[in-house]
Design a protein around this motif. Sequence first.
Motif, PDB file in Angstrom:
ATOM      1  N   ARG A 424     -36.416  70.182  28.779  1.00  0.00           N
ATOM      2  CA  ARG A 424     -37.579  69.485  28.235  1.00  0.00           C
ATOM      3  C   ARG A 424     -37.961  70.027  26.865  1.00  0.00           C
ATOM      4  O   ARG A 424     -38.367  69.270  25.972  1.00  0.00           O
ATOM      5  CB  ARG A 424     -38.754  69.607  29.213  1.00  0.00           C
ATOM      6  CG  ARG A 424     -38.576  68.774  30.470  1.00  0.00           C
ATOM      7  CD  ARG A 424     -39.563  69.152  31.545  1.00  0.00           C
ATOM      8  NE  ARG A 424     -40.940  68.917  31.137  1.00  0.00           N
ATOM      9  CZ  ARG A 424     -42.004  69.313  31.853  1.00  0.00           C
ATOM     10  NH1 ARG A 424     -41.815  69.950  33.006  1.00  0.00           N
ATOM     11  NH2 ARG A 424     -43.219  69.055  31.431  1.00  0.00           N
ATOM     12  N   ARG A 425     -37.830  71.348  26.690  1.00  0.00           N
ATOM     13  CA  ARG A 425     -38.159  71.934  25.390  1.00  0.00           C
ATOM     14  C   ARG A 425     -37.201  71.395  24.312  1.00  0.00           C
ATOM     15  O   ARG A 425     -37.631  71.062  23.196  1.00  0.00           O
ATOM     16  CB  ARG A 425     -38.085  73.461  25.470  1.00  0.00           C
ATOM     17  CG  ARG A 425     -38.523  74.180  24.195  1.00  0.00           C
ATOM     18  CD  ARG A 425     -38.649  75.681  24.455  1.00  0.00           C
ATOM     19  NE  ARG A 425     -39.127  76.375  23.255  1.00  0.00           N
ATOM     20  CZ  ARG A 425     -38.330  76.916  22.332  1.00  0.00           C
ATOM     21  NH1 ARG A 425     -37.014  76.845  22.473  1.00  0.00           N
ATOM     22  NH2 ARG A 425     -38.840  77.514  21.280  1.00  0.00           N
ATOM     23  N   ARG A 426     -35.930  71.291  24.641  1.00  0.00           N
ATOM     24  CA  ARG A 426     -34.970  70.741  23.682  1.00  0.00           C
ATOM     25  C   ARG A 426     -35.275  69.279  23.373  1.00  0.00           C
ATOM     26  O   ARG A 426     -35.217  68.844  22.205  1.00  0.00           O
ATOM     27  CB  ARG A 426     -33.540  70.877  24.232  1.00  0.00           C
ATOM     28  CG  ARG A 426     -33.021  72.309  24.270  1.00  0.00           C
ATOM     29  CD  ARG A 426     -31.517  72.326  24.523  1.00  0.00           C
ATOM     30  NE  ARG A 426     -31.172  71.748  25.823  1.00  0.00           N
ATOM     31  CZ  ARG A 426     -31.079  72.438  26.955  1.00  0.00           C
ATOM     32  NH1 ARG A 426     -31.321  73.746  26.956  1.00  0.00           N
ATOM     33  NH2 ARG A 426     -30.749  71.843  28.088  1.00  0.00           N
ATOM     34  N   ALA A 427     -35.617  68.522  24.412  1.00  0.00           N
ATOM     35  CA  ALA A 427     -35.910  67.101  24.220  1.00  0.00           C
ATOM     36  C   ALA A 427     -37.150  66.906  23.345  1.00  0.00           C
ATOM     37  O   ALA A 427     -37.202  65.984  22.523  1.00  0.00           O
ATOM     38  CB  ALA A 427     -36.106  66.430  25.578  1.00  0.00           C
ATOM     39  N   ILE A 428     -38.138  67.774  23.528  1.00  0.00           N
ATOM     40  CA  ILE A 428     -39.354  67.686  22.733  1.00  0.00           C
ATOM     41  C   ILE A 428     -39.057  67.969  21.265  1.00  0.00           C
ATOM     42  O   ILE A 428     -39.572  67.289  20.365  1.00  0.00           O
ATOM     43  CB  ILE A 428     -40.413  68.650  23.298  1.00  0.00           C
ATOM     44  CG1 ILE A 428     -41.020  68.065  24.578  1.00  0.00           C
ATOM     45  CG2 ILE A 428     -41.517  68.954  22.267  1.00  0.00           C
ATOM     46  CD1 ILE A 428     -41.901  69.017  25.345  1.00  0.00           C
ATOM     47  N   ARG A 429     -38.219  68.919  21.004  1.00  0.00           N
ATOM     48  CA  ARG A 429     -37.872  69.234  19.607  1.00  0.00           C
ATOM     49  C   ARG A 429     -37.112  68.070  18.971  1.00  0.00           C
ATOM     50  O   ARG A 429     -37.314  67.746  17.792  1.00  0.00           O
ATOM     51  CB  ARG A 429     -37.083  70.527  19.541  1.00  0.00           C
ATOM     52  CG  ARG A 429     -37.930  71.739  19.944  1.00  0.00           C
ATOM     53  CD  ARG A 429     -37.395  73.040  19.428  1.00  0.00           C
ATOM     54  NE  ARG A 429     -38.437  74.077  19.514  1.00  0.00           N
ATOM     55  CZ  ARG A 429     -38.469  75.155  18.745  1.00  0.00           C
ATOM     56  NH1 ARG A 429     -37.535  75.340  17.829  1.00  0.00           N
ATOM     57  NH2 ARG A 429     -39.428  76.040  18.877  1.00  0.00           N
ATOM     58  N   THR A 430     -36.274  67.443  19.745  1.00  0.00           N
ATOM     59  CA  THR A 430     -35.562  66.275  19.234  1.00  0.00           C
ATOM     60  C   THR A 430     -36.535  65.136  18.936  1.00  0.00           C
ATOM     61  O   THR A 430     -36.434  64.468  17.898  1.00  0.00           O
ATOM     62  CB  THR A 430     -34.502  65.805  20.251  1.00  0.00           C
ATOM     63  OG1 THR A 430     -33.574  66.864  20.488  1.00  0.00           O
ATOM     64  CG2 THR A 430     -33.751  64.581  19.752  1.00  0.00           C
ATOM     65  N   PHE A 431     -37.483  64.918  19.848  1.00  0.00           N
ATOM     66  CA  PHE A 431     -38.496  63.870  19.644  1.00  0.00           C
ATOM     67  C   PHE A 431     -39.288  64.134  18.369  1.00  0.00           C
ATOM     68  O   PHE A 431     -39.526  63.222  17.565  1.00  0.00           O
ATOM     69  CB  PHE A 431     -39.422  63.838  20.861  1.00  0.00           C
ATOM     70  CG  PHE A 431     -40.625  62.946  20.685  1.00  0.00           C
ATOM     71  CD1 PHE A 431     -40.558  61.599  21.023  1.00  0.00           C
ATOM     72  CD2 PHE A 431     -41.831  63.436  20.181  1.00  0.00           C
ATOM     73  CE1 PHE A 431     -41.666  60.757  20.865  1.00  0.00           C
ATOM     74  CE2 PHE A 431     -42.945  62.613  20.022  1.00  0.00           C
ATOM     75  CZ  PHE A 431     -42.852  61.274  20.357  1.00  0.00           C
ATOM     76  N   ASN A 432     -39.714  65.384  18.172  1.00  0.00           N
ATOM     77  CA  ASN A 432     -40.554  65.705  17.020  1.00  0.00           C
ATOM     78  C   ASN A 432     -39.838  65.520  15.687  1.00  0.00           C
ATOM     79  O   ASN A 432     -40.467  65.258  14.669  1.00  0.00           O
ATOM     80  CB  ASN A 432     -41.069  67.145  17.136  1.00  0.00           C
ATOM     81  CG  ASN A 432     -42.121  67.297  18.225  1.00  0.00           C
ATOM     82  OD1 ASN A 432     -42.737  66.323  18.645  1.00  0.00           O
ATOM     83  ND2 ASN A 432     -42.317  68.517  18.701  1.00  0.00           N
TER      84      ASN A 432
END
Length: 784
Positions: A424-432
């Motif tokens: 989830r942390r990786r996905a959030i960074r990608t989203f941002n």
Amino acid sequence: MRNPPLSRNIIRGAVHAPRHHDSAAKQVTGEALYIDDIPEPKDLLHLYIAQSEKAHARILKLDVSAVRQAPGVVAVMTAEDVPGVNDASPIAGDDPVFAEDIVEYAGQSLFAVAAETIDQARAAAKLAVIDYEELPAIVTVEQAMAEKSFVLPTREIRRGDATAAIKAAKHRLTQRFDIGGQDHFYLEGHVALTLPGEDEDIFVYSSTQHPTEVQHNVAKFLDLPDHAVTVEVRRMGGGFGGKETQGAWFAAIAGLTTKLTGRPAKLRLDRDDDMIMTGKRHDFVVTVEMGFDDKGRVSGAEFIFASRCGRSVDLSGSINDRAMFHADNCYYFENVTIISHRCKTHTVSNTAFRGFGGPQGMLAPERMMDAIACYLGKDPIDVRKINLYGKKTRNVTPYQMTVEDNVAPEIIAELEKSSDYAARRRAIRTFNETSPYLKKGIALTPVKFGISFTATHLNQAGALLHVYTDGSVMINHGGTEMGQGLYIKVAQVVAEVLQIDIERVKITATRTDKVPNTSATAASSGADINGKAAEAAALEIKERLSRFAAEYYGAKLSDVTFLPNRIRVGNQVISFRDLVQMAYMSRISLSATGYYRTPKIHYDAETFSGRPFYYFAYGAAVSEVVIDTLTGENKVVAVDILHDTGKSLNPAVDLGQIEGGYIQGMGWLTTEELYYDDKGILKTHAPSTYKIPACSDRPAKFNMKIFERGENVEETIFRSKAVGEPPLMLAISAFNAIADAISSIADYRLYPELDAPATPEKVLMAIQKISETARSNKLTEAAQ
């Protein structure tokens, strides 16, 4: 996903079983009686308190002659009418019920009006003529620090040489931030109803967490012995610490009315008056400096806490002590200095609030773990792990208590996996990276919270148990029910010991004439100490019945076994009810008292050393948020919690406490803002200006689970752990997640300067500051 219901092949409703709250059905239907629901007795007088409009002033004139002549007015009471001591403080003797020569906060009580109706009392109070000589008011912590204005001396905890360790460290960081206060916002405001009795006795219904303290203060105020005042509490519509000390003021005023007029009296505050007149969670100004290595391991830490205590001591000593005790949270700091300033301001005296200083203390290291991780370019969870207390070494707190029950590493590891934190942390960074205006953030924070009153003498409880000849049981204890499920838990304990259906157990209202000299229901200790006291009483009855049965049937004591609703004596089986009837006919006492004092704890308040806590409760939470960088609006969208309750007495109730604690903590750190103007007037004193979390603020994804391997290493009541306060601090993860989202604006290279609560305004200010710093850094790099 909630834990599945537990099954036990024993009594329905006994301990470790998920059992609904004893008042749940009555509360849903409106049948549950609160003090304001009690049918009003004949000749009841209604009370209104006139309040100071000034934060700090000398009273030059207080003329209430016109008030006395107003329609419907029966009595007007000022400090001159108090027969005893004009004080309702818990400790220091510095909380006058009615102001005398000086007022020290806007909202302080000046006089009370007793009239036939509340509207008449309100109208009459406005007729008073009051002249003030206004004096300089200290409103903020910064002003108090500048003026050296303190309610108590500054305290320190030191271990090793923090200054030298920080100086020698490869890396150093300093953070300064504000932590806001919080209003308790219980559904039921402060209320007291007093009735006259014979021989000047006063009977008091009070919405209080501490019936004994109300009893003592009312008696002192009225110049009566304690035995002349009886206080009863069946239930409160919430307390959260706000009814631990300050309910005594209102009970005292109602009691004075009854004493002077011989008539029943009721004092019920409306929401605005309640918020203005009563204390809050202490707001803090915090400065933290840490030295650390390339891995993020802290070698030296210095914490400076300055809290706004308000005009009097109240419980500020113990609250600030607990903040100091929790500045480590789950982390071992070899060299540490913790300094606590207890500031006097001309605002309402702040008081107990769920967590009792622990949340403020805990927020400081949790913020620093994220700041260090940002500085080093690491995942904050890795920085946390490297600083955790150990099992065999690095396991002594700054106040010299050995951490013997540390399950924080296991909880963190399990939650990290079950919540899919890394992905989830990786996905959030990608989203941002591709979202220009909406930014997401995520954080995992742990909790280690000490359980016991820091005032050692309060760690005691009593209970009174009666068994009636039909086999039904009544239990009374000193704990109060404020919605947290204490009554049902204690009933489960009694049912378990006596092996009877819980429907046969009735818990009656807490009363000072049944169990005397009780401690407040606070410090998360309600079930711990009152459950143990009730267990002691039930075991005494069980012992008597066992000895009687053995003697009656000519068997050995070891041949007596309590089974569900029956007792086996050798080859004989008899129902619990029949055995009780036989025991009564044989003149065996069926009533017993129980008493419990928490073992092992010892603490030297002068040196800040010892064992102030019997054990620790642990937990961890992952929060995911989204912020709007154009408006500062933010929302918690997903939460995963794993919390240690030991062997839970009642998993259903405990899950409710975990959820409610998190939401209340989330409100403290995101929406609930107390605003005082420069004259010390509270401007946020109603739902229109003070925002508690609504149903729509609950995260759409909310997973809670009790740590299944949990078991208290100490001999608590059926190896359970307290669950009242610890879950509140799980919400620190929501605040840190907002900071993480803001950090994304600077490509995670800067940690934001964000104060709590993280309102839209404060989020916008943090965004502006971090954006300006990032631009400045880029210009500097380009120039180089």
